[in-house]
Design a protein around this motif. Structure first.
Motif, mmCIF file in Angstrom:
data_model
loop_
_atom_site.group_PDB
_atom_site.id
_atom_site.type_symbol
_atom_site.label_atom_id
_atom_site.label_comp_id
_atom_site.label_asym_id
_atom_site.label_seq_id
_atom_site.Cartn_x
_atom_site.Cartn_y
_atom_site.Cartn_z
ATOM 1 N N GLN A 3 0.830 -1.198 0.000
ATOM 2 C CA GLN A 3 0.000 0.000 0.000
ATOM 3 C C GLN A 3 0.864 1.247 0.000
ATOM 4 O OE1 GLN A 3 -2.456 0.364 3.485
ATOM 5 N NE2 GLN A 3 -0.772 0.091 4.917
ATOM 6 N N SER A 109 -0.097 1.815 -11.613
ATOM 7 C CA SER A 109 -0.352 0.488 -11.075
ATOM 8 C C SER A 109 -1.018 0.526 -9.714
ATOM 9 C CB SER A 109 0.963 -0.296 -10.963
ATOM 10 O OG SER A 109 1.833 0.342 -10.043
ATOM 11 N N ARG A 110 -0.857 1.639 -9.024
ATOM 12 C CA ARG A 110 -1.396 1.689 -7.654
ATOM 13 C C ARG A 110 -1.671 3.128 -7.263
ATOM 14 N NH1 ARG A 110 -1.440 -2.322 -4.065
ATOM 15 N NH2 ARG A 110 -0.061 -3.530 -5.423
#
Length: 121
Positions: A3, A109-110
């Motif tokens: 995260q 991607s995140r």
């Protein structure tokens, strides 16, 4: 758990400053380009700035040039956005994004969860 978490948002008066942080856990940010985006109510998300994995390439949206500075500390696995001379139009949720490559690209991607920045007197 992989995260990224943004922090440093808040309420600031016009002309004030804030420094946002984007910290990663579970993976290494150093391999990736990182972008800062923002989204104001009723508006589309827009890119504010981005930085390559080495920090050697940075770019800024015209509306923040000269006021915001992006940087990174790969040893701390963190990317920063220093925001100076804040204006009410900078009010938005600010998001950190990890690109799929070492450079700033179009592919994320995140995403982080965002941090609210409110500029108001």
């Amino acid at each position: 758990q992989l995260q990224i978490v943004e922090s440093g948002g808040g309420l600031v008066q016009p002309g004030g400053s804030l420094r946002l942080s984007c910290a990663a856990s579970g993976f290494t940010l150093a391999y990736y380009g990182i972008g800062w985006f923002r989204q104001a109510p009723g508006k589309e998300r827009e890119r504010v700035s981005c930085i390559s994995s080495s920090g050697g390439t940075v770019n800024y949206a015209d509306f923040v040039k000269g006021r915001f500075t992006i940087s990174r500390d790969n040893a701390k696995n963190t990317v920063y956005l220093q925001m100076n001379s804040l204006e009410p139009r900078d009010t938005a949720v600010y998001y950190c994004a990890v690109y799929t490559t070492a450079n700033c690209s179009n592919y994320v991607s995140r995403w982080g969860q965002g941090t609210q920045v409110t500029v108001s007197s």
